[in-house]
Design a protein around this motif. Structure first.
Motif, short mmCIF file in Angstrom:
data_model
loop_
_atom_site.label_atom_id
_atom_site.label_comp_id
_atom_site.label_asym_id
_atom_site.label_seq_id
_atom_site.Cartn_x
_atom_site.Cartn_y
_atom_site.Cartn_z
N PRO A 90 0.82 -1.22 0.00
CA PRO A 90 0.00 0.00 0.00
C PRO A 90 0.84 1.26 0.00
N ILE A 91 0.38 2.24 -0.74
CA ILE A 91 1.00 3.56 -0.64
C ILE A 91 0.42 4.27 0.58
N PHE A 92 1.16 5.24 1.09
CA PHE A 92 0.74 5.99 2.29
C PHE A 92 0.44 7.43 1.93
N PHE A 93 -0.65 7.97 2.47
CA PHE A 93 -0.91 9.41 2.47
C PHE A 93 -1.78 9.74 3.67
N PRO A 94 -1.89 11.01 4.06
CA PRO A 94 -2.63 11.37 5.28
C PRO A 94 -4.12 11.08 5.17
N ASP A 95 -4.76 10.95 6.32
CA ASP A 95 -6.21 10.70 6.33
C ASP A 95 -7.00 11.94 5.98
N ILE A 122 -4.51 0.67 -6.94
CA ILE A 122 -3.34 0.76 -6.08
C ILE A 122 -3.81 0.63 -4.63
N PRO A 123 -3.30 -0.33 -3.87
CA PRO A 123 -3.67 -0.41 -2.46
C PRO A 123 -3.12 0.80 -1.69
N TYR A 124 -3.85 1.26 -0.71
CA TYR A 124 -3.37 2.42 0.05
C TYR A 124 -3.82 2.35 1.50
N GLU A 125 -3.07 3.06 2.35
CA GLU A 125 -3.41 3.21 3.75
C GLU A 125 -3.29 4.69 4.11
N CYS A 126 -4.29 5.20 4.79
CA CYS A 126 -4.27 6.59 5.25
C CYS A 126 -3.64 6.66 6.64
N GLN A 127 -2.65 7.49 6.79
CA GLN A 127 -1.99 7.69 8.08
C GLN A 127 -2.62 8.89 8.78
N LYS A 128 -3.06 8.68 9.99
CA LYS A 128 -3.85 9.69 10.69
C LYS A 128 -3.00 10.89 11.11
N LEU A 129 -3.47 12.08 10.79
CA LEU A 129 -2.82 13.29 11.31
C LEU A 129 -3.02 13.36 12.82
N TYR A 150 5.18 6.92 8.89
CA TYR A 150 5.64 6.67 7.52
C TYR A 150 6.94 5.84 7.50
N TYR A 151 7.31 5.31 8.67
CA TYR A 151 8.51 4.48 8.74
C TYR A 151 8.23 3.03 8.35
N LYS A 152 6.97 2.66 8.29
CA LYS A 152 6.60 1.28 7.98
C LYS A 152 6.82 0.95 6.51
N GLU A 153 6.87 -0.34 6.22
CA GLU A 153 7.02 -0.78 4.84
C GLU A 153 5.81 -0.35 4.02
N ASN A 154 6.06 0.14 2.81
CA ASN A 154 4.97 0.65 1.96
C ASN A 154 5.38 0.59 0.50
N GLY A 155 4.43 0.96 -0.35
CA GLY A 155 4.69 0.95 -1.79
C GLY A 155 4.92 2.32 -2.38
N GLY A 156 5.02 3.35 -1.52
CA GLY A 156 5.21 4.72 -1.97
C GLY A 156 4.54 5.68 -1.01
N VAL A 157 4.94 6.93 -1.05
CA VAL A 157 4.41 7.95 -0.14
C VAL A 157 4.08 9.21 -0.93
N ILE A 158 2.95 9.81 -0.61
CA ILE A 158 2.61 11.12 -1.18
C ILE A 158 1.90 11.95 -0.12
N PHE A 159 2.24 13.22 -0.04
CA PHE A 159 1.54 14.15 0.85
C PHE A 159 1.75 15.56 0.33
N PRO A 160 0.76 16.44 0.59
CA PRO A 160 0.93 17.84 0.19
C PRO A 160 1.64 18.62 1.29
N ASN A 161 2.39 19.61 0.89
CA ASN A 161 2.99 20.54 1.84
C ASN A 161 3.05 21.93 1.22
N PRO A 162 2.25 22.89 1.74
CA PRO A 162 1.25 22.77 2.80
C PRO A 162 0.15 21.77 2.45
N ASN A 163 -0.46 21.23 3.50
CA ASN A 163 -1.52 20.25 3.31
C ASN A 163 -2.79 20.95 2.84
#
Length: 358
Positions: free
Chosen positions: A101-106, A121-128, A139-152
């Motif tokens: 799964p790719i990671f991005f914020p909830d 694409i499998p994904y998991e939302c990481q809680k703010l 975001y230290y866990k094993e994953n298939g990619g990471v995306i996030f906006p900055n600023p969110n």
């Protein structure tokens, strides 16, 4: 269900902000309230329409070159597309292809889950956290990619570059995409890290700070290898994604650095003034590093405020989603537009207090 329907790709689509076709105070889609650079107008007026019968340059070389000059990178480090949405979608298609799964914020740009579903694409939302900030350790866990906006988006919170780098450093075996649609209103860009991390892609847009949402221009900056992979995917999908008008106008927008910087300064000044006005009215808000403010009021329901504003032709954005059900997102307009917004809110709240006293 008919037999053929079983093989149709079905997706819950992204829902864009309303685009009313009449004159309103439009503070709902984070558009720039000021016109593009004067050179854009001049280019349109002088454009040779005979060129429209020819295909545009598939490499969009004039635009790629001027962006490379602006950001002090090589042209082979720049990829352009039809708005940053097109660029991000192509990134999902190109780089997120493992079974992990790719990671991005909830709470983030809601198009991410749409693209993930579209491309399977499998994904998991990481809680703010409770302050709506990234929890980098998630975001230290094993994953298939990471995306996030900055600023969110839609919170507007800007994460310090050290937080961004920490996430990249802990994910060097996958692609990390930093979506910087609003970075010009905030702080340091992850572009500073491009030469340090060969798994990093930074995506930006002309839709916000450059006043060209209607022209649809976005771009990614990375190393030549990843940009080549993006172009290979693009040319296999549509060789002529950037139209002739966008290329010409985009070049002129980038050339005028002074106009760009002055426009950003005006919006930031209006944003900081608007924060003070919201405080006077009893609103609370997240500290925005973007061209919008994510605000709520402890005594007024967000949906009711949203509807009242809309009834008076003042458009803001409301989701009503979990954890943000009492927030409205208010784009920064001109000083005059913001004054009209606050004048209405003062009158609305005064009427409410009058009714309570009765």
């Amino acid at each position: 269900m008919k037999a053929f329907e079983k093989n149709i790709r079905k997706v819950e689509p992204y829902v864009p902000g309303e685009q009313p076709q009449r004159k309103v105070i439009k503070l709902n889609t984070n558009e720039n309230p000021y016109p593009p650079a004067p050179g854009v107008t001049k280019a349109l007026e002088e454009m040779d329409t005979d060129r429209f019968r020819l295909y545009p340059d598939p490499t969009a070389a004039p635009l790629v070159n001027v962006l490379a000059d602006f950001y002090h990178v090589n042209p082979d480090q720049v990829f352009v597309g039809v708005g940053s949405d097109d660029v991000l979608s192509m990134c999902f298609l190109t780089f997120f292809n493992s079974e992990k799964p790719i990671f991005f914020p909830d709470i983030t740009y809601s198009f991410y889950s749409v693209w993930a579903d579209l491309y399977r694409i499998p994904y998991e939302c990481q809680k703010l956290d409770e302050d709506f900030k990234l929890v980098k350790e998630d975001y230290y866990k094993e994953n298939g990619g990471v995306i996030f906006p900055n600023p969110n988006a839609p919170t507007g919170i800007y994460e310090d570059l050290s937080v961004v780098e920490d996430i990249i450093a802990h994910n060097q075996d996958v692609i990390v995409i930093v979506d910087e649609a609003y970075i010009d209103f905030a702080g340091r860009s992850a572009l500073e890290l491009i030469d340090k991390y060969d798994n990093l892609i930074v995506v930006q847009t002309f839709s916000k700070a450059r006043s060209m949402a209607g022209m649809r221009i976005g771009y990614a900056i990375s190393n030549p290898t990843l940009i080549k992979y993006l172009n290979d995917a693009k040319y296999s999908f549509n060789s002529y994604t950037m139209n002739q008008t966008s290329i010409v106008c985009g070049v002129e927008a980038v050339k005028d650095r002074e106009y760009f910087e002055n426009g950003v300064r005006k919006i930031v000044e209006t944003r900081e003034w608007a924060k003070e006005e919201l405080t006077k009215l009893g609103f609370t808000y997240l500290d925005s590093g973007s061209n919008f403010i994510f605000a709520k009021h402890p005594e007024y329901d967000a949906k009711e405020l949203f509807e009242a504003l809309k009834a008076h032709d003042i458009y803001v954005r409301f989701w009503g989603s979990e954890r943000i059900e009492q927030y409205m997102r208010i784009s920064i307009g001109t000083r005059e537009e913001m004054e009209q917004l606050f004048a209405f809110l003062k009158e609305y709240m005064w009427r409410g207090s009058e009714q309570l006293q009765k």
